[in-house]
Scaffold this motif. Structure first.
Motif, PDB file in Angstrom:
ATOM      1  N   LEU A  22       0.812  -1.212   0.000  1.00  0.00           N
ATOM      2  CA  LEU A  22       0.000   0.000   0.000  1.00  0.00           C
ATOM      3  C   LEU A  22       0.847   1.265   0.000  1.00  0.00           C
ATOM      4  O   LEU A  22       1.742   1.429   0.842  1.00  0.00           O
ATOM      5  N   HIS A  23       0.568   2.152  -0.931  1.00  0.00           N
ATOM      6  CA  HIS A  23       1.095   3.516  -0.896  1.00  0.00           C
ATOM      7  C   HIS A  23       0.173   4.319   0.009  1.00  0.00           C
ATOM      8  O   HIS A  23      -1.025   4.427  -0.257  1.00  0.00           O
ATOM      9  N   VAL A  24       0.733   4.873   1.085  1.00  0.00           N
ATOM     10  CA  VAL A  24      -0.075   5.654   2.025  1.00  0.00           C
ATOM     11  C   VAL A  24       0.262   7.127   1.854  1.00  0.00           C
ATOM     12  O   VAL A  24       1.426   7.529   1.987  1.00  0.00           O
ATOM     13  N   GLY A  25      -0.749   7.918   1.544  1.00  0.00           N
ATOM     14  CA  GLY A  25      -0.545   9.339   1.291  1.00  0.00           C
ATOM     15  C   GLY A  25      -0.691  10.201   2.531  1.00  0.00           C
ATOM     16  O   GLY A  25      -0.624   9.727   3.667  1.00  0.00           O
ATOM     17  N   GLU A  26      -0.945  11.488   2.307  1.00  0.00           N
ATOM     18  CA  GLU A  26      -0.948  12.485   3.376  1.00  0.00           C
ATOM     19  C   GLU A  26      -2.324  12.748   3.967  1.00  0.00           C
ATOM     20  O   GLU A  26      -2.446  13.530   4.916  1.00  0.00           O
ATOM     21  N   ASP A  27      -3.359  12.103   3.451  1.00  0.00           N
ATOM     22  CA  ASP A  27      -4.706  12.376   3.933  1.00  0.00           C
ATOM     23  C   ASP A  27      -4.847  12.000   5.408  1.00  0.00           C
ATOM     24  O   ASP A  27      -4.202  11.059   5.891  1.00  0.00           O
ATOM     25  N   GLU A  28      -5.694  12.717   6.107  1.00  0.00           N
ATOM     26  CA  GLU A  28      -5.875  12.490   7.539  1.00  0.00           C
ATOM     27  C   GLU A  28      -6.442  11.117   7.868  1.00  0.00           C
ATOM     28  O   GLU A  28      -6.367  10.662   9.015  1.00  0.00           O
ATOM     29  N   ASP A  29      -6.991  10.433   6.881  1.00  0.00           N
ATOM     30  CA  ASP A  29      -7.547   9.095   7.115  1.00  0.00           C
ATOM     31  C   ASP A  29      -6.472   8.080   7.482  1.00  0.00           C
ATOM     32  O   ASP A  29      -6.761   7.064   8.117  1.00  0.00           O
ATOM     33  N   LYS A  30      -5.247   8.344   7.049  1.00  0.00           N
ATOM     34  CA  LYS A  30      -4.087   7.490   7.362  1.00  0.00           C
ATOM     35  C   LYS A  30      -4.405   6.021   7.063  1.00  0.00           C
ATOM     36  O   LYS A  30      -4.731   5.667   5.936  1.00  0.00           O
ATOM     37  N   LEU A  31      -4.352   5.136   8.080  1.00  0.00           N
ATOM     38  CA  LEU A  31      -4.546   3.695   7.869  1.00  0.00           C
ATOM     39  C   LEU A  31      -5.945   3.221   8.275  1.00  0.00           C
ATOM     40  O   LEU A  31      -6.172   2.019   8.426  1.00  0.00           O
ATOM     41  N   ASN A  32      -6.877   4.143   8.425  1.00  0.00           N
ATOM     42  CA  ASN A  32      -8.220   3.750   8.878  1.00  0.00           C
ATOM     43  C   ASN A  32      -8.916   2.813   7.909  1.00  0.00           C
ATOM     44  O   ASN A  32      -9.690   1.934   8.318  1.00  0.00           O
ATOM     45  N   ASN A  45      13.966   5.294  -8.445  1.00  0.00           N
ATOM     46  CA  ASN A  45      13.564   5.742  -9.779  1.00  0.00           C
ATOM     47  C   ASN A  45      12.135   6.241  -9.847  1.00  0.00           C
ATOM     48  O   ASN A  45      11.622   6.517 -10.934  1.00  0.00           O
ATOM     49  N   ALA A  46      11.485   6.369  -8.705  1.00  0.00           N
ATOM     50  CA  ALA A  46      10.178   7.020  -8.668  1.00  0.00           C
ATOM     51  C   ALA A  46      10.379   8.531  -8.692  1.00  0.00           C
ATOM     52  O   ALA A  46      11.454   9.038  -8.380  1.00  0.00           O
ATOM     53  N   SER A  47       9.323   9.240  -9.033  1.00  0.00           N
ATOM     54  CA  SER A  47       9.355  10.683  -8.856  1.00  0.00           C
ATOM     55  C   SER A  47       9.058  10.992  -7.394  1.00  0.00           C
ATOM     56  O   SER A  47       8.223  10.336  -6.762  1.00  0.00           O
ATOM     57  N   LEU A  48       9.757  11.967  -6.853  1.00  0.00           N
ATOM     58  CA  LEU A  48       9.533  12.412  -5.482  1.00  0.00           C
ATOM     59  C   LEU A  48       8.955  13.829  -5.554  1.00  0.00           C
ATOM     60  O   LEU A  48       9.679  14.826  -5.490  1.00  0.00           O
ATOM     61  N   PRO A  49       7.642  13.932  -5.710  1.00  0.00           N
ATOM     62  CA  PRO A  49       7.038  15.256  -5.909  1.00  0.00           C
ATOM     63  C   PRO A  49       6.865  16.006  -4.596  1.00  0.00           C
ATOM     64  O   PRO A  49       6.661  15.412  -3.536  1.00  0.00           O
ATOM     65  N   ASP A  50       6.945  17.306  -4.693  1.00  0.00           N
ATOM     66  CA  ASP A  50       6.707  18.182  -3.555  1.00  0.00           C
ATOM     67  C   ASP A  50       5.493  19.051  -3.901  1.00  0.00           C
ATOM     68  O   ASP A  50       5.537  19.855  -4.837  1.00  0.00           O
ATOM     69  N   PHE A  51       4.390  18.853  -3.161  1.00  0.00           N
ATOM     70  CA  PHE A  51       3.159  19.604  -3.403  1.00  0.00           C
ATOM     71  C   PHE A  51       2.959  20.642  -2.301  1.00  0.00           C
ATOM     72  O   PHE A  51       3.283  20.390  -1.133  1.00  0.00           O
ATOM     73  N   ASP A  52       2.406  21.797  -2.684  1.00  0.00           N
ATOM     74  CA  ASP A  52       2.065  22.776  -1.655  1.00  0.00           C
ATOM     75  C   ASP A  52       0.715  22.430  -1.041  1.00  0.00           C
ATOM     76  O   ASP A  52       0.110  21.396  -1.367  1.00  0.00           O
ATOM     77  N   GLU A  53       0.229  23.290  -0.141  1.00  0.00           N
ATOM     78  CA  GLU A  53      -0.994  22.979   0.596  1.00  0.00           C
ATOM     79  C   GLU A  53      -2.228  22.875  -0.302  1.00  0.00           C
ATOM     80  O   GLU A  53      -3.210  22.223   0.049  1.00  0.00           O
ATOM     81  N   SER A  54      -2.175  23.497  -1.476  1.00  0.00           N
ATOM     82  CA  SER A  54      -3.306  23.431  -2.392  1.00  0.00           C
ATOM     83  C   SER A  54      -3.208  22.257  -3.361  1.00  0.00           C
ATOM     84  O   SER A  54      -4.072  22.090  -4.227  1.00  0.00           O
ATOM     85  N   GLY A  55      -2.154  21.446  -3.230  1.00  0.00           N
ATOM     86  CA  GLY A  55      -1.975  20.297  -4.109  1.00  0.00           C
ATOM     87  C   GLY A  55      -1.254  20.610  -5.401  1.00  0.00           C
ATOM     88  O   GLY A  55      -1.190  19.774  -6.306  1.00  0.00           O
ATOM     89  N   THR A  56      -0.652  21.811  -5.496  1.00  0.00           N
ATOM     90  CA  THR A  56       0.085  22.197  -6.694  1.00  0.00           C
ATOM     91  C   THR A  56       1.536  21.723  -6.600  1.00  0.00           C
ATOM     92  O   THR A  56       2.183  21.883  -5.562  1.00  0.00           O
ATOM     93  N   LEU A  57       2.038  21.127  -7.676  1.00  0.00           N
ATOM     94  CA  LEU A  57       3.420  20.647  -7.698  1.00  0.00           C
ATOM     95  C   LEU A  57       4.374  21.836  -7.673  1.00  0.00           C
ATOM     96  O   LEU A  57       4.284  22.752  -8.492  1.00  0.00           O
ATOM     97  N   VAL A  58       5.312  21.809  -6.729  1.00  0.00           N
ATOM     98  CA  VAL A  58       6.296  22.897  -6.634  1.00  0.00           C
ATOM     99  C   VAL A  58       7.728  22.390  -6.804  1.00  0.00           C
ATOM    100  O   VAL A  58       8.660  23.181  -6.883  1.00  0.00           O
ATOM    101  N   GLY A  59       7.919  21.068  -6.870  1.00  0.00           N
ATOM    102  CA  GLY A  59       9.256  20.522  -7.059  1.00  0.00           C
ATOM    103  C   GLY A  59       9.203  19.024  -7.263  1.00  0.00           C
ATOM    104  O   GLY A  59       8.227  18.369  -6.877  1.00  0.00           O
ATOM    105  N   LEU A  60      10.240  18.464  -7.874  1.00  0.00           N
ATOM    106  CA  LEU A  60      10.250  17.027  -8.148  1.00  0.00           C
ATOM    107  C   LEU A  60      11.688  16.538  -8.268  1.00  0.00           C
ATOM    108  O   LEU A  60      12.505  17.140  -8.969  1.00  0.00           O
ATOM    109  N   GLN A  61      11.993  15.454  -7.572  1.00  0.00           N
ATOM    110  CA  GLN A  61      13.291  14.805  -7.676  1.00  0.00           C
ATOM    111  C   GLN A  61      13.084  13.312  -7.934  1.00  0.00           C
ATOM    112  O   GLN A  61      11.945  12.838  -7.984  1.00  0.00           O
TER     113      GLN A  61
END
Length: 393
Positions: A195-205, A288-304
């Motif tokens: 499982l890829h777990v993202g930043e949503d407050e639901d976490k592992l619920n 070799n994945a993209s490591l995106p950096d999103f701001d609080e509005s979900g806009t991409l601001v950087g990627l490594q």
């Protein structure tokens, strides 16, 4: 040809003291003190292990070997992995998966790349599927892919609690887990749901809801990116105590760390301090994945780009910066993932195990030599085997 490593200090990953290791036919034939081999007509290569530690080859439970889709557009699609990206840093076993992009990155391409890297010396396994639900498969179902395609050992990385995922329901995730579990049972595999777990407050619920409402054991799930925040890491503690292994991502960026992400080494130290068993944490590279950096509005601001070498770097950081015992840190980069994924001959140094061995210098932990399935890929800190189309920098 036989290979005899003499006098290295062996971590299996438990410390075994100074031992000799005999390699024969791609496996470890024996580990003992003062092995003497005299077989008429058989060539024996002897390697001096004095001043070196012997570790199991590192096991990386998530790498994007064909590259990933960049969240910044087509020009940010990340490059594919090469043999030396892994071998030079002690990673001998990887599990490949697709991520956000399962349109331009495909299962057939990933499977072909896996076979290619195996031909060059590594051990590669795969997850069917990707972030999205319904799951993309090759043979029509998760169960069929796991049962009938040898390299497929599970499904993943299925995204939950993430704005890039498909937001699966409890019923959908339960069905995916059941398909993977039965496919694994019928083919002698674990059938893990990675499982890829993202930043949503639901976490592992969502995972909790599945295990509370359906006959799916918690050990069917393997969540990654659990070091995304200290809060997410702690959210998994109750499930880790029930047997689930939590995976933390070694590849990171200064920007992500500044936003609250923990390094893999810091996450391991925190979990140990909080009473989590060292057998319940693993490191993956997200290589070799993209490591995106999103701001609080979900806009991409950087990627490594993620690096497979990050697993080795995180191991060194754990030992040197957090004073974690070598054996405990080794569990995080070898045996924990191998055990949880059902890779029975991986992640440990023992008679009968695959001869995946890393020799490192005692004083610096710098890598000296690497064997994968008994084939020496690195010697004297230099690549002895390179990718088929390798080009000098």
């Amino acid at each position: 040809m036989l290979t005899l490593i003499k006098g290295a200090e062996v971590y299996a990953p438990e410390y075994l003291n100074r031992k000799d290791i005999l390699i024969a036919d791609g496996r470890i034939a024996a580990i003992a003190e003062n092995l003497e081999i005299d077989i008429s007509g058989v060539e024996i290569e002897t390697v001096d292990g004095k001043g070196l530690y012997a570790f199991p080859g590192f096991v990386d439970p998530l790498a994007h070997i064909t590259g990933g889709g960049g969240e910044g557009g087509f020009h940010t699609r990340t490059p594919a992995m090469e043999l030396t990206d892994a071998s030079m840093f002690g990673v001998t076993t990887l599990v490949a998966g697709l991520g956000t992009d399962a349109t331009t990155r495909t299962l057939p391409d990933m499977l072909a790349k896996a076979h290619g890297l195996c031909n060059e010396g590594l051990s590669i396994y795969c997850y069917t599927g990707s972030y999205e639900v319904p799951i993309r498969t090759l043979l029509g179902s998760v169960r069929d892919d796991i049962m009938m395609i040898d390299k497929f050992i599970g499904v993943g990385e299925v995204a939950i609690a993430d704005h890039r995922g498909s937001h699966p329901t409890v019923h959908e995730l339960a069905r995916i887990a059941a398909e993977a579990r039965v496919g694994g049972m019928l083919s002698g595999k674990r059938g893990i749901v990675f499982l890829h777990v993202g930043e949503d407050e639901d976490k592992l619920n969502l995972v909790r809801n599945v295990t509370e409402n359906f006959a799916v054991p918690i050990t069917q799930f393997y969540p990654t990116h659990m070091n995304r925040s200290a809060e997410l890491l702690r959210d998994g503690y109750d499930l880790a105590k029930k047997g689930m292994v939590m995976d933390v991502t070694a590849s990171t960026t200064p920007e992500l760390l500044a936003q609250g992400e923990l390094s893999a080494a810091a996450a391991l130290a925190q979990a140990l301090q909080d009473g989590i068993a060292h057998t319940q944490i693993s490191f993956s590279s997200d290589g070799n994945a993209s490591l995106p950096d999103f701001d609080e509005s979900g806009t991409l601001v950087g990627l490594q780009v993620g690096q497979v070498r990050s697993v080795y770097d995180a191991f060194v950081e754990a030992v040197n910066s957090y004073d974690i015992d070598i054996s405990i840190a080794l569990h995080a980069v070898s045996s924990n993932a191998a055990r949880y994924l059902g890779l029975k001959r991986k992640g440990a140094l023992a008679a009968g195990a695959d001869a995946d061995i890393v020799l490192v210098k005692r004083d610096s932990l710098a890598i000296d030599s690497v064997w994968a399935n008994g084939k020496r890929l690195v010697g004297g800190g230099k690549a002895l085997v390179k990718s088929t189309f390798y080009r000098e920098p």
